[in-house]
Write a protein that holds these residues in place. Structure first.
Motif, PDB file in Angstrom:
ATOM      1  N   PHE A  34     -21.398 136.753 -29.840  1.00 27.05           N
ATOM      2  CA  PHE A  34     -21.737 135.488 -29.198  1.00 27.05           C
ATOM      3  C   PHE A  34     -20.456 134.727 -28.866  1.00 27.05           C
ATOM      4  O   PHE A  34     -19.489 134.769 -29.613  1.00 27.05           O
ATOM      5  N   TYR A  36     -19.123 130.869 -28.040  1.00 29.71           N
ATOM      6  CA  TYR A  36     -19.446 129.447 -28.090  1.00 29.71           C
ATOM      7  C   TYR A  36     -18.269 128.652 -27.516  1.00 29.71           C
ATOM      8  O   TYR A  36     -17.120 129.085 -27.520  1.00 29.71           O
ATOM      9  N   LYS A  41     -14.813 116.392 -29.767  1.00 25.84           N
ATOM     10  CA  LYS A  41     -15.776 115.509 -30.417  1.00 25.84           C
ATOM     11  C   LYS A  41     -17.226 115.917 -30.151  1.00 25.84           C
ATOM     12  O   LYS A  41     -18.126 115.091 -30.289  1.00 25.84           O
ATOM     13  N   GLN A  42     -17.452 117.149 -29.786  1.00 28.04           N
ATOM     14  CA  GLN A  42     -18.808 117.646 -29.605  1.00 28.04           C
ATOM     15  C   GLN A  42     -19.018 118.872 -30.475  1.00 28.04           C
ATOM     16  O   GLN A  42     -18.069 119.443 -31.015  1.00 28.04           O
ATOM     17  N   SER A  43     -20.273 119.264 -30.634  1.00 26.20           N
ATOM     18  CA  SER A  43     -20.550 120.436 -31.443  1.00 26.20           C
ATOM     19  C   SER A  43     -20.425 121.709 -30.614  1.00 26.20           C
ATOM     20  O   SER A  43     -20.177 121.660 -29.409  1.00 26.20           O
ATOM     21  N   LEU A  44     -20.570 122.822 -31.276  1.00 27.66           N
ATOM     22  CA  LEU A  44     -20.458 124.100 -30.588  1.00 27.66           C
ATOM     23  C   LEU A  44     -21.725 124.393 -29.800  1.00 27.66           C
ATOM     24  O   LEU A  44     -22.834 124.192 -30.288  1.00 27.66           O
ATOM     25  N   LEU A  46     -23.599 127.427 -27.410  1.00 28.13           N
ATOM     26  CA  LEU A  46     -23.572 128.829 -27.026  1.00 28.13           C
ATOM     27  C   LEU A  46     -23.354 128.968 -25.527  1.00 28.13           C
ATOM     28  O   LEU A  46     -23.992 128.281 -24.737  1.00 28.13           O
ATOM     29  N   GLN A 107     -24.062 135.723 -39.133  1.00 30.41           N
ATOM     30  CA  GLN A 107     -23.040 135.891 -38.103  1.00 30.41           C
ATOM     31  C   GLN A 107     -21.682 135.581 -38.719  1.00 30.41           C
ATOM     32  O   GLN A 107     -21.559 134.714 -39.571  1.00 30.41           O
ATOM     33  N   PHE A 109     -17.832 134.448 -37.857  1.00 29.89           N
ATOM     34  CA  PHE A 109     -17.132 133.732 -36.802  1.00 29.89           C
ATOM     35  C   PHE A 109     -15.633 134.003 -36.798  1.00 29.89           C
ATOM     36  O   PHE A 109     -15.011 134.166 -37.851  1.00 29.89           O
TER      37      PHE A 109
ATOM     38  N   PHE B  36     -20.910 124.839 -42.516  1.00 28.18           N
ATOM     39  CA  PHE B  36     -19.530 125.164 -42.182  1.00 28.18           C
ATOM     40  C   PHE B  36     -18.661 123.921 -42.344  1.00 28.18           C
ATOM     41  O   PHE B  36     -19.124 122.793 -42.237  1.00 28.18           O
ATOM     42  N   LEU B  89     -20.546 121.045 -40.460  1.00 26.46           N
ATOM     43  CA  LEU B  89     -21.575 121.443 -39.506  1.00 26.46           C
ATOM     44  C   LEU B  89     -22.648 122.255 -40.218  1.00 26.46           C
ATOM     45  O   LEU B  89     -22.337 123.109 -41.050  1.00 26.46           O
ATOM     46  N   PRO B  93     -29.865 130.038 -37.161  1.00 28.96           N
ATOM     47  CA  PRO B  93     -30.303 131.032 -36.201  1.00 28.96           C
ATOM     48  C   PRO B  93     -31.781 131.337 -36.440  1.00 28.96           C
ATOM     49  O   PRO B  93     -32.289 131.175 -37.548  1.00 28.96           O
ATOM     50  N   VAL B 100     -26.907 130.930 -32.768  1.00 30.74           N
ATOM     51  CA  VAL B 100     -26.897 129.920 -33.812  1.00 30.74           C
ATOM     52  C   VAL B 100     -26.902 128.547 -33.151  1.00 30.74           C
ATOM     53  O   VAL B 100     -26.119 128.283 -32.244  1.00 30.74           O
ATOM     54  N   PHE B 102     -26.084 124.776 -33.617  1.00 30.81           N
ATOM     55  CA  PHE B 102     -25.277 123.923 -34.470  1.00 30.81           C
ATOM     56  C   PHE B 102     -25.724 122.472 -34.386  1.00 30.81           C
ATOM     57  O   PHE B 102     -26.154 121.991 -33.340  1.00 30.81           O
ATOM     58  N   GLY B 103     -25.580 121.787 -35.504  1.00 30.11           N
ATOM     59  CA  GLY B 103     -25.743 120.349 -35.491  1.00 30.11           C
ATOM     60  C   GLY B 103     -24.478 119.704 -34.957  1.00 30.11           C
ATOM     61  O   GLY B 103     -23.452 120.373 -34.801  1.00 30.11           O
ATOM     62  N   PRO B 104     -24.520 118.413 -34.683  1.00 32.11           N
ATOM     63  CA  PRO B 104     -23.355 117.721 -34.118  1.00 32.11           C
ATOM     64  C   PRO B 104     -22.247 117.485 -35.132  1.00 32.11           C
ATOM     65  O   PRO B 104     -21.131 117.159 -34.750  1.00 32.11           O
TER      66      PRO B 104
END
Lengths: 118, 112
Positions: A34, A36, A41-44, A46, A107, A109, B36, B89, B93, B100, B102-104
Motif C-alpha cells: 500500500f 499512503y 498536519k494531516q493524517s495518512l 491511502l 501491515q 510500514f 502508532f 495515530l 483495517p 488501513v 488512519f485517525g487524524p
C-alpha cells in the motif's frame, strides 16, 4: 519481526522531474503493498493498493498516470511521481502485508519518504 | 465507509501524569486496531496492535483497550515523560490485506 525498507528517506528535486521511491519487504514476501500520502498536519491517506503481478488500484482522486506504481516482485514495489510539482511535496509511506491463510498478519510500514519539490 | 476519529486533537500535560487518548471508529467490522507513534518528519512506529478478538494489549507504560461493539479504543500512557511527546495515530483495517484507515492523530506534548 517483519521489516519494510523504504528508500530514499528524503529527496529534494526541481519541478518537472520524476522521482522514484522504493519499498522493499526484507524478510517476507509481500503479496500486497500500500502507498499512503501525508500532507503537513494531516493524517495518512491511502493512495493506491498494489498486488504483485497486477495493476495497482488507485483511490478516488489519485491520478494513476502521475503516480506510477510497479509491484513486479514479491519484495519490491516502486512509486514514481512523474513530472513532480510543488503541490506533490508530501510524506509518502508504504506498507506491506502477505496472506498466510491461518495466521493474522498486520501491515508493516516503511519509514517514509519526504519529498520536497522546488 | 469507515471513519476514524481521535480525541483530543492536541494534549499538553506535565511530566509524570497519566493520560488517555481516545479513538473511535464507525464500522465495527475491523481486523485489528493499531496504535502508532509518529515523531515530526518521521515515519510510523508501531506501539500496540490489538486483534479484533482481544480486549487489550500492554507494553511497558502503554495499555490499549478495544471495545468493538461501541467502536472505541483507548491508549493509556502511565507516568508520561518528555520523550513521549509525539503524534499518536490509531488505525484500523477491515481485513489483513485491506487498506488501513488512519485517525487524524493526537498531538501530545509532555512538559518537563
Amino acid at each position: 519481526g517483519a521489516v519494510v525498507s523504504q528508500h530514499p528517506s528524503w529527496v529534494i528535486c526541481k519541478s518537472g522531474t520524476s522521482v522514484k521511491i522504493e519499498c522493499r519487504s526484507l524478510d517476507f514476501q509481500a503479496t500486497t503493498m500500500f502507498w499512503y500520502r501525508q500532507f503537513p498536519k494531516q493524517s495518512l491517506m491511502l493512495m493506491a493498493t498494489s498486488n504483485e503481478g497486477s495493476k495497482a488500484t488507485y483511490e478516488q482522486g489519485v491520478e494513476k498516470d502521475k503516480f506510477l506504481i510497479n509491484h513486479a516482485s514479491l519484495t519490491l514495489s516502486t512509486l514514481t511521481v512523474t513530472s513532480a510539482h510543488p503541490e506533490d511535496s508530501s510524506f509518502y509511506i508504504c506498507s506491506a502485508t502477505f496472506l498466510t491463510g491461518a495466521v493474522d498478519q498486520p501491515q508493516h510500514f516503511g519509514d517514509g519518504t519526504r519529498l520536497s519539490i522546488l | 465507509k469507515q471513519e476514524v476519529t481521535q480525541i483530543p486533537a492536541a494534549l499538553s500535560v506535565p511530566e509524570g501524569e497519566n493520560l488517555v487518548l481516545n479513538c473511535s471508529f464507525t464500522d465495527s467490522a475491523i481486523y485489528n486496531l493499531q496504535w502508532f507513534r509518529q515523531d515530526p518528519g518521521k515515519g510510523l512506529t508501531s506501539l500496540l496492535l490489538i486483534q479484533s478478538s482481544q480486549r487489550e494489549q500492554t507494553s511497558g507504560r502503554l495499555n490499549a483497550s478495544l471495545d468493538k461493539s461501541s467502536g472505541r479504543s483507548t491508549l493509556y500512557i502511565a507516568a508520561s515523560q518528555p520523550g513521549d511527546s509525539a503524534t499518536y495515530l490509531c488505525a484500523v483495517p477491515k481485513t489483513s490485506y485491506d487498506k488501513v484507515i488512519f485517525g487524524p492523530g493526537t498531538s501530545l506534548s509532555v512538559i518537563p
